[in-house]
Design a protein around this motif. Structure first.
Motif, PDB file in Angstrom:
ATOM      1  N   HIS A  87      30.712 -38.826   2.952  1.00 15.44           N
ATOM      2  CA  HIS A  87      31.062 -37.408   2.871  1.00 15.44           C
ATOM      3  C   HIS A  87      30.139 -36.690   1.898  1.00 15.44           C
ATOM      4  CE1 HIS A  87      35.083 -37.632   4.863  1.00 15.44           C
ATOM      5  NE2 HIS A  87      35.039 -38.876   4.415  1.00 15.44           N
ATOM      6  N   ARG A  88      29.649 -35.545   2.311  1.00 13.40           N
ATOM      7  CA  ARG A  88      29.023 -34.641   1.355  1.00 13.40           C
ATOM      8  C   ARG A  88      30.133 -33.954   0.575  1.00 13.40           C
ATOM      9  NH1 ARG A  88      27.838 -28.689   2.333  1.00 13.40           N
ATOM     10  NH2 ARG A  88      26.553 -28.027   0.592  1.00 13.40           N
ATOM     11  N   VAL A  89      30.102 -34.116  -0.740  1.00 12.49           N
ATOM     12  CA  VAL A  89      31.045 -33.425  -1.617  1.00 12.49           C
ATOM     13  C   VAL A  89      30.222 -32.516  -2.523  1.00 12.49           C
ATOM     14  CG1 VAL A  89      32.804 -33.652  -3.396  1.00 12.49           C
ATOM     15  CG2 VAL A  89      32.687 -35.315  -1.528  1.00 12.49           C
ATOM     16  N   VAL A  90      30.579 -31.261  -2.561  1.00 10.13           N
ATOM     17  CA  VAL A  90      29.731 -30.281  -3.220  1.00 10.13           C
ATOM     18  C   VAL A  90      29.696 -30.459  -4.733  1.00 10.13           C
ATOM     19  CG1 VAL A  90      29.554 -27.819  -3.763  1.00 10.13           C
ATOM     20  CG2 VAL A  90      29.776 -28.559  -1.400  1.00 10.13           C
ATOM     21  N   THR A 146      25.739 -32.078  -6.345  1.00  2.24           N
ATOM     22  CA  THR A 146      25.238 -31.763  -7.678  1.00  2.24           C
ATOM     23  C   THR A 146      24.424 -32.898  -8.289  1.00  2.24           C
ATOM     24  OG1 THR A 146      27.426 -32.464  -8.459  1.00  2.24           O
ATOM     25  CG2 THR A 146      27.046 -30.101  -8.258  1.00  2.24           C
ATOM     26  N   ALA A 147      24.469 -34.088  -7.703  1.00  2.00           N
ATOM     27  CA  ALA A 147      23.841 -35.262  -8.325  1.00  2.00           C
ATOM     28  C   ALA A 147      22.324 -35.088  -8.474  1.00  2.00           C
ATOM     29  CB  ALA A 147      24.148 -36.519  -7.524  1.00  2.00           C
ATOM     30  N   PHE A 148      21.677 -34.466  -7.485  1.00  2.00           N
ATOM     31  CA  PHE A 148      20.222 -34.305  -7.527  1.00  2.00           C
ATOM     32  C   PHE A 148      19.795 -33.455  -8.721  1.00  2.00           C
ATOM     33  CE2 PHE A 148      16.269 -32.156  -5.895  1.00  2.00           C
ATOM     34  CZ  PHE A 148      15.464 -33.292  -5.861  1.00  2.00           C
ATOM     35  N   PHE A 149      20.686 -32.577  -9.176  1.00  2.00           N
ATOM     36  CA  PHE A 149      20.366 -31.680 -10.293  1.00  2.00           C
ATOM     37  C   PHE A 149      21.043 -32.100 -11.600  1.00  2.00           C
ATOM     38  CE2 PHE A 149      20.252 -28.987  -6.401  1.00  2.00           C
ATOM     39  CZ  PHE A 149      18.882 -28.737  -6.390  1.00  2.00           C
ATOM     40  N   THR A 179      21.844 -32.683  -1.745  1.00  2.00           N
ATOM     41  CA  THR A 179      21.484 -33.651  -0.709  1.00  2.00           C
ATOM     42  C   THR A 179      20.354 -33.116   0.167  1.00  2.00           C
ATOM     43  OG1 THR A 179      23.308 -32.801   0.650  1.00  2.00           O
ATOM     44  CG2 THR A 179      23.720 -34.805  -0.621  1.00  2.00           C
ATOM     45  N   SER A 180      20.372 -31.822   0.445  1.00  2.00           N
ATOM     46  CA  SER A 180      19.312 -31.222   1.253  1.00  2.00           C
ATOM     47  C   SER A 180      17.997 -31.143   0.484  1.00  2.00           C
ATOM     48  CB  SER A 180      19.722 -29.823   1.716  1.00  2.00           C
ATOM     49  OG  SER A 180      18.705 -29.223   2.494  1.00  2.00           O
ATOM     50  N   HIS A 181      18.037 -30.658  -0.766  1.00  2.00           N
ATOM     51  CA  HIS A 181      16.811 -30.560  -1.561  1.00  2.00           C
ATOM     52  C   HIS A 181      16.208 -31.945  -1.802  1.00  2.00           C
ATOM     53  CE1 HIS A 181      16.881 -26.254  -2.546  1.00  2.00           C
ATOM     54  NE2 HIS A 181      18.198 -26.370  -2.515  1.00  2.00           N
TER      55      HIS A 181
END
Length: 394
Positions: A87-90, A146-149, A179-181
């Motif tokens: 799941h993508r979780v924001v 938010t993990a990528f940032f 996830t997209s970035h």
């Protein structure tokens, strides 16, 4: 190693059944316009499409209806050898900076973080709950936007407010659409056959939600969204950047409370607030017809986007690549051309013929002489989520 992925947006859910080693295979679909008129579910498989138009009041109802449609079409998720659901979780806040297996405690935390992402985390949690009913024995994994940032440089993530208040209440810039970035920026390096760490990248994720990121030396150094997904670019229904004083003014002048203001800025602002439409395709049709409200909405949208592009060019000391992605970024050539017009001084030149080409493949749309390579790269958040889900369950 089949993985079911649910990617819940503010008004949609993309779902996909895939083998991460052969991601083009199996089934995918989308639940569109959740909570709006004209809701529908579309399922794609084996060059076929099934469409079901129905009222979909919320994300949980949408997931349940989509599962029923999949079963009717012979692709029952209960009998598809699924090993995990991603799941993508924001919003992960400071609690979640990596993918995690969903437990009761994790699901409760996702719901508790909804105050930071009111359009998304409730939808993400409802999707998880719906899958628990349909596939009770399959492990589920939350992959956080938010993990990528999570490791933004301190000057980028810090708001200029009282430090004690900020620390006590977790007030900082978290960033979203990670996830997209993450996927797109790595795909750019792969497509250009360049080391990821060598590229100064600007990535523009433009959909109903919209965000920009600046990436250098293999890490995100800034992003347009902040503590919530409301900050930054003009979006479908969200205001993006706004003077904080507007909220205190409206609380006095219009007697709006926090709930009223949240509803205004999250659901009745952006393109919808300016012209009554949040679908960019409808906006484009109205602009072409000369509708004055739509024209103004389009110009405000472009103005904000160009400001962020310019700011990131300065922050990065120039860019090697600028990439458009997501529904609007991938399918609106006029917007892409307008967003980058007049930037030849920065080494940015768009090739009109390349820009007009429609394709589902990564492609360069700048001229051969452009110092900055401008690309359109279709995002594939579902593939990234599937791989992340497998990494913590296998």
């Amino acid at each position: 190693m089949r993985v079911l992925v649910l990617n819940s947006g503010s008004s949609s859910v993309k779902f996909r059944l895939l083998d991460p080693e052969d991601p083009a295979y199996l089934v995918n679909g989308i639940i569109e316009r959740i909570g709006e008129s004209g809701s529908r579910i579309r399922v794609f498989f084996d060059d076929e499409e099934i469409e079901h138009v129905t009222d979909i009041p919320d994300h949980k109802a949408g997931v349940i209806a989509a599962f029923a449609l999949l079963s009717e079409s012979g692709h029952d998720p209960r009998h598809s050898n699924i090993v995990t659901v991603g799941h993508r979780v924001v919003m992960g806040g400071d609690l979640f900076t990596k993918p995690v297996v969903v437990t009761d405690k994790v699901l409760d935390a996702i719901r508790e973080l909804s105050y930071l992402a009111p359009l998304h985390n409730p939808a993400n949690a409802d999707g998880i709950a719906a899958v628990r009913i349909a596939l009770p024995d399959i492990p589920q994994v939350a992959v956080f936007d938010t993990a990528f940032f999570a490791d933004l440089p301190e000057p980028s993530r810090t708001y200029a407010i009282d430090r004690e208040v900020a620390t006590r209440y977790g007030v900082r810039r978290y960033g979203f659409h990670g996830t997209s970035h993450d996927y797109v920026s790595h795909r750019v390096a792969e497509f250009l056959d360049r080391p990821y760490e060598s590229l100064r990248q600007i990535v523009l994720h433009l959909g109903n939600g919209a965000s920009a990121s600046a990436i250098a030396e293999g890490r995100a150094v800034d992003t347009s969204m902040g503590m919530t997904p409301m900050q930054g670019l003009v979006m479908g229904t969200r205001s993006g950047d706004i003077d904080p004083g507007v909220m205190t003014y409206l609380s006095r002048a219009a007697e709006m409370d926090a709930t009223d203001l949240d509803h205004l800025l999250n659901r009745k602002s952006g393109l919808r607030g300016l012209c009554g439409h949040n679908d960019f395709r409808e906006l484009t049709d109205l602009v072409e017809a000369g509708d004055p409200d739509a024209v103004l909405a389009y110009e405000v949208y472009l103005h904000r986007l160009r400001m962020y592009i310019g700011g990131y060019l300065m922050l990065l000391g120039g860019a090697d690549t600028i990439t458009f992605t997501a529904g609007v970024g991938e399918n609106a050539p006029k917007m892409r051309a307008d967003a980058l017009s007049g930037l030849e001084w920065f080494g940015i030149e768009i090739d009109p013929e390349r820009n007009a080409l429609r394709s589902k493949q990564p492609r360069i749309i700048s001229t051969d002489s452009s110092r900055v390579t401008v690309l359109v790269v279709p995002t594939d958040e579902e593939l990234l989520i599937a791989r992340a889900a497998l990494s913590v369950t296998q």
